[in-house]
Structure formats: structure tokens, C-alpha cells
Design a protein around this motif. Structure first.
Motif, PDB file in Angstrom:
ATOM      1  N   MET A   1      -2.661  -5.840  -2.823  1.00 33.61           N
ATOM      2  CA  MET A   1      -1.633  -6.507  -2.143  1.00 33.61           C
ATOM      3  C   MET A   1      -0.756  -7.151  -2.811  1.00 33.61           C
ATOM      4  N   ARG A   2      -1.262  -8.133  -3.937  1.00 31.42           N
ATOM      5  CA  ARG A   2      -0.412  -9.008  -4.643  1.00 31.42           C
ATOM      6  C   ARG A   2       0.579  -8.043  -5.442  1.00 31.42           C
ATOM      7  N   ILE A   3       0.119  -6.828  -6.133  1.00 35.85           N
ATOM      8  CA  ILE A   3       0.822  -6.091  -6.816  1.00 35.85           C
ATOM      9  C   ILE A   3       1.722  -5.235  -5.967  1.00 35.85           C
ATOM     10  N   VAL A   4       1.462  -4.786  -4.910  1.00 34.62           N
ATOM     11  CA  VAL A   4       2.298  -4.184  -3.656  1.00 34.62           C
ATOM     12  C   VAL A   4       3.703  -4.996  -3.450  1.00 34.62           C
ATOM     13  N   PHE A   5       3.202  -6.171  -3.167  1.00 37.62           N
ATOM     14  CA  PHE A   5       4.440  -6.995  -2.863  1.00 37.62           C
ATOM     15  C   PHE A   5       5.315  -7.589  -4.171  1.00 37.62           C
ATOM     16  N   ARG A   6       4.371  -7.395  -5.197  1.00 33.44           N
ATOM     17  CA  ARG A   6       5.584  -7.633  -6.522  1.00 33.44           C
ATOM     18  C   ARG A   6       6.483  -6.506  -6.593  1.00 33.44           C
ATOM     19  N   GLU A   7       5.897  -5.143  -6.611  1.00 39.27           N
ATOM     20  CA  GLU A   7       6.652  -4.076  -6.669  1.00 39.27           C
ATOM     21  C   GLU A   7       7.777  -3.956  -5.605  1.00 39.27           C
ATOM     22  N   LEU A   8       7.381  -4.279  -4.327  1.00 44.66           N
ATOM     23  CA  LEU A   8       8.276  -4.280  -3.369  1.00 44.66           C
ATOM     24  C   LEU A   8       9.495  -5.375  -3.562  1.00 44.66           C
TER      25      LEU A   8
ATOM     26  N   ALA B   1      11.590   3.529  -2.581  1.00 41.25           N
ATOM     27  CA  ALA B   1      11.030   4.009  -3.826  1.00 41.25           C
ATOM     28  C   ALA B   1       9.784   2.974  -4.312  1.00 41.25           C
ATOM     29  N   SER B   2      10.193   1.871  -4.470  1.00 41.70           N
ATOM     30  CA  SER B   2       9.190   1.166  -5.065  1.00 41.70           C
ATOM     31  C   SER B   2       7.937   1.023  -3.922  1.00 41.70           C
ATOM     32  N   MET B   3       8.053   1.296  -2.683  1.00 41.68           N
ATOM     33  CA  MET B   3       6.846   1.239  -1.847  1.00 41.68           C
ATOM     34  C   MET B   3       6.194   2.479  -2.161  1.00 41.68           C
ATOM     35  N   ALA B   4       6.536   3.731  -2.236  1.00 41.96           N
ATOM     36  CA  ALA B   4       6.198   4.722  -2.584  1.00 41.96           C
ATOM     37  C   ALA B   4       5.478   5.014  -3.724  1.00 41.96           C
ATOM     38  N   GLY B   5       6.198   4.454  -4.790  1.00 41.47           N
ATOM     39  CA  GLY B   5       5.575   4.459  -6.041  1.00 41.47           C
ATOM     40  C   GLY B   5       4.372   3.830  -6.298  1.00 41.47           C
ATOM     41  N   ILE B   6       4.095   2.528  -5.305  1.00 40.47           N
ATOM     42  CA  ILE B   6       2.825   1.929  -5.518  1.00 40.47           C
ATOM     43  C   ILE B   6       1.776   2.373  -4.454  1.00 40.47           C
ATOM     44  N   LEU B   7       2.149   2.643  -3.249  1.00 47.75           N
ATOM     45  CA  LEU B   7       1.242   3.051  -2.366  1.00 47.75           C
ATOM     46  C   LEU B   7       0.672   4.410  -2.236  1.00 47.75           C
ATOM     47  N   VAL B   8       1.486   5.487  -2.874  1.00 45.82           N
ATOM     48  CA  VAL B   8       1.071   6.833  -2.892  1.00 45.82           C
ATOM     49  C   VAL B   8      -0.054   6.807  -3.855  1.00 45.82           C
TER      50      VAL B   8
END
Length: 473
Positions: free
Chosen positions: A377-384, A426-433
């Protein structure tokens, strides 16, 4: 005779220099084209003596490189000039596809002698690549002890520690002294691997209790017992996946490690040279998988390469068609403001690049175990956050450029907002996919790029044209 043929004949008839390696290799250690031509010409003339002299000057790694520059006919002339030990080393250095082809052309008895000269782990890799009939012939021609070791290793699953390990190792009981151990190594050198780093200390049930690095062994007093100088060891289970093994070696900076069976008994060892190969192999696979392709060796056919790349291109075609359907849905708006047709590819392209950046970072983090459930979650929010920040910066730049060209403040607002939205997506897809694929047990490097590209194209067109319909019309 042409001038080129005359030059080649003159080069062939000239005596070879004393240091053939300088002739063969450039400053970057790549094979010189002139040397390859000399080898080909010697093969054309059937001059086995000159061919043996030319090839014999190279190290096995360079001979393997040479094989890649030769056709199958020339390779069949070069191989008989190699002794059994060199042939085994060359085979272990060849690319998989080329290795399989070469081994099928080598007589079974010759191949058996070459395998007997190799460490057991390397021999297993080669035997595994053989066709069933050829494998049976080669194993039948080998010594009983060597054959049994290979057959046992082949029972383990592919890409596990059991396949990766070598069965030859140095083990000793804890009550042995340093002197006894060194004397044993010297008197039984033919039974030990060519390269080893540790003496494994075992208990009466053959379970490892520690290890003594060779460097410590040689510095210790002869009357010291191994139990006094041994260090703890990190044991590798025989069924452990080779990626996991590589991770352990990297994390704990190991040079070698004992391999144990389900009962905890010592059955082999893995050394760092094997792990380097695994890391390189896995890295190459991930890089190629990110692009949706497989390795194409120098002898790969057009059909073989096309077949490996076509499936994901077909999937990409379907996703591109879905993304393009968004444009069709807004064709009336585009016909009214033709400027939209000029600007909308920019939004999709910038989003695609941003998504690819995030995807590459995520796949690497997953592969190196830096990204897991504890910090996801921390990495996801960072990338967003990175996506929003980059989107805001690019939106400002593009809005300024659009204003200079078209003098339309509302158009500037439209493309600016579209860029912020698309880079965020793009950032969301790049980390969540890749995270989702990894959670589902799929390799995130294989198919992530197709889905990320689809998301950035789809949302790029939808956000820009949708906003244009709301703001400009």
C-alpha cells in the motif's frame, strides 16, 4: 580469382602468429571477423591440422562464441578437433537452441566422454536437453557412477535446487582435524569437484552441522578440530525453486551452500558460479517477457521468432481496437474541432511512457522481493503521488505549448486535465497490474505491459475527448 579471394588465400598461406589469441580476439574480447574467416577457410580446405591449431588457441568460452558464427556444416568440422574436456566446457557455454543442435550431431560415445569430464550439475543440464533416444544412448555409454548421479538428478523437478546442485563435494566429520582434512583432500582430489569453497561438517546421520571455508582451513593449525573452526551454514532444500535459491545467495552473500533432502541429509552443494547463471537467465527472461518476446538466438528461424512474438501482438491488437473505439464514439466532436485529432495521441503516448516506467520499477521490485504485502500500500500510494506530480508538471508544459500554438485557453485546460488524469491512471495501472498478477500466481513480467498499454491508451483517449466534449463544445 577475385581480389578478396586472393587476399584470403594470402592470409591462409601466411604462417600463423605465435599468440593466436591476439589474432582471434579484439580489445573488447569479441571474436575478430578475420579470425572467423580463417577458420571457415581451413574448414573449406579440409585442413584439420590448421583448424585444430586455430581452435586450440581459444578458451572454451570463445570457442562457444565461435560456434554461433558458424553454420551447422562448419560446426561439424570443428567439433572433432576438441578434446573431451574442452567439448564439455564448450557445450555448457552454448545457447540452449544451439547446444541441442550440436549435441544431436555429436556421436553418443564422444558426448558421454565429455559429460564424464564435467561437474555433475553441468552434465545434468546437457543430458536434459537431449532427445529421449539420444539420452539413452549417451547414458548407456557412460560409467556407472556418473550415470547414476545424472539419473538421480533428473528425478528432481526442473529449475529446482536438485537440478542446480552438483553432487561432488567435500564433507568431513566434526572430530577430524585440519591436518586429516587437508591430507584427505590431497589424496582424493580426483573425487572432488574442480572448484569448491567449503568443507561441510556432518554428523553421523550425514546432516550438515556447519562448514569450514577453505581459506580458514588453510590458515588453521593442523591439530585443530573442524568443530572448533566451523561456521554456521544456510541450508538449501533440494526442492527449492532456483529463483528462491538465487535470492538467498544474494541476501546472505553466499559463495556456496549445502543442499539437503527431505530428511535433512547432505546430498549436494550449490556454488556461486551456478547462481550467476540463474540470475542472468531469470533477468533475461524478465526483460524479454516485459516486451512480450522470447529469446531469439543467432540460429533462430523466421517462423520460430514470429510464432513466439505473435500471440501478444494479437492480444495487443484487440486491446488497441477497444481503445480506438473510444475515438469512434467521439467522431462528431473531432470533426468539429480538428485540433483534437492532433493532440490526443500526445496524451496517450505520455501516459504509455509513464505506465511503462512504473511497471518496470514494480516488476523489478517484485523479482527482488522488495515489494510484498507488508509494504504494497505504501508503494502504491507513492507511485500514485509520482503520477499526480508528473502529470501536473507535464500538464503545465503542454498547456503552455498549446496556448502558444492555438491561443485557446479552454483547449489548454482540456489537455492539461487529461494529462493529469492519464498519468495518474498510468501510475495506478503500472503498479496494480503486476501486483494483481503476482497475487494470482502469474508472472507479472509476461503480460503486464499489454494491460498497462491498454489502460493508458483507453483512458488517454477517453479523458481527453470526454473533457473536450464537456469543455469545448
Amino acid at each position: 580469382m577475385t581480389r578478396d579471394e586472393a587476399d584470403l588465400t594470402e592470409a591462409y598461406e601466411a604462417p600463423l602468429p605465435e599468440d593466436l589469441e591476439d589474432l582471434a580476439l579484439g580489445d573488447d574480447y569479441a571474436l575478430n571477423a578475420e579470425y572467423v574467416e580463417l577458420v571457415i577457410d581451413a574448414a573449406d580446405r579440409g585442413d584439420d591440422e590448421r583448424l585444430r591449431e586455430l581452435v586450440g588457441a581459444l578458451r572454451s568460452e570463445d570457442v562457444a562464441d565461435l560456434m554461433g558464427f558458424l553454420t551447422a556444416d562448419y560446426r561439424e568440422q570443428v567439433i572433432p578437433q576438441l578434446d573431451a574436456e574442452t567439448l564439455g566446457e564448450v557445450l555448457s557455454e552454448l545457447d540452449t537452441n544451439l547446444r541441442e543442435e550440436v549435441m544431436e550431431s555429436v556421436p553418443s560415445t564422444t558426448l558421454a566422454r565429455a559429460l564424464e569430464e564435467m561437474d555433475s550439475d553441468d552434465a545434468v543440464d546437457l543430458v536434459e536437453d537431449l532427445e529421449d533416444d539420444k539420452r539413452a544412448q549417451v547414458l548407456a555409454a557412460m560409467d556407472q557412477e556418473e550415470r547414476d548421479a545424472i539419473v538421480t538428478a533428473l528425478k528432481y523437478e526442473d529449475e529446482t535446487a536438485g537440478r542446480l546442485m552438483q553432487r561432488d563435494l567435500m564433507a568431513a566429520p566434526s572430530f577430524w582435524t585440519v591436518g586429516q582434512t587437508i591430507d584427505h583432500i590431497r589424496s582424493h582430489s580426483e573425487d572432488l569437484p574442480e572448484l569448491f569453497f567449503d568443507v561441510y561438517v556432518i554428523d553421523p546421520s550425514h546432516k550438515p552441522t556447519g562448514a569450514v571455508p577453505v581459506s580458514i582451513l588453510l590458515r588453521a593449525q593442523r591439530d585443530q578440530h573442524l568443530a572448533e573452526i566451523m561456521e554456521s551454514v544456510t541450508e538449501i532444500d533440494v526442492d527449492m525453486d532456483q529463483e528462491e535459491v538465487a535470492y538467498i545467495f544474494d541476501k546472505y552473500h553466499l559463495i556456496s551452500a549445502p543442499v539437503i533432502d527431505s530428511g535433512g541429509r547432505l546430498v549436494g552443494q550449490i556454488t556461486v558460479d551456478d547462481i550467476v547463471g540463474v540470475i542472468q537467465e531469470e533477468t533475461e527472461e524478465d526483460i524479454l517477457a516485459l516486451a512480450g518476446v522470447s529469446d531469439a538466438g543467432r540460429d533462430a528461424t523466421i517462423w520460430g521468432i514470429a510464432r513466439s512474438r505473435l500471440p501478444w501482438l494479437v492480444v495487443n491488437t484487440l486491446t488497441a481496437a477497444v481503445a480506438a473505439s473510444v475515438i469512434g464514439a467521439f467522431q462528431n466532436e473531432i470533426s468539429k474541432i480538428l485540433t483534437l485529432a492532433i493532440l490526443m495521441p500526445i496524451v496517450a503516448s505520455l501516459g504509455g511512457n509513464a505506465g511503462t516506467q512504473t511497471l518496470a520499477v514494480a516488476v523489478r521490485a517484485l523479482a527482488s522481493r522488495e515489494l510484498n504485502a507488508s509494504n504494497a500500500m505504501r508503494i502504491v500510494f507513492r507511485e500514485l503521488g509520482v503520477g499526480l506530480l508528473n502529470g501536473a508538471v507535464l500538464a503545465s508544459i503542454m498547456a503552455l505549448a498549446v496556448f502558444l500554438f492555438f491561443r485557446d485557453p479552454m483547449l489548454c485546460l482540456t489537455i492539461g486535465l487529461a494529462l493529469v488524469i492519464n498519468l495518474f491512471i498510468a501510475s495506478m495501472a503500472g503498479i496494480l497490474v503486476p501486483l494483481a498478477l503476482d497475487r494470482l500466481g502469474r508472472d507479472p513480467a509476461v503480460s503486464s505491459s499489454v494491460f498497462v498499454t491498454f489502460m493508458t491508451d483507453f483512458m488517454g483517449f477517453l479523458s481527453f475527448l470526454g473533457l473536450a466534449a464537456l469543455i469545448l463544445l
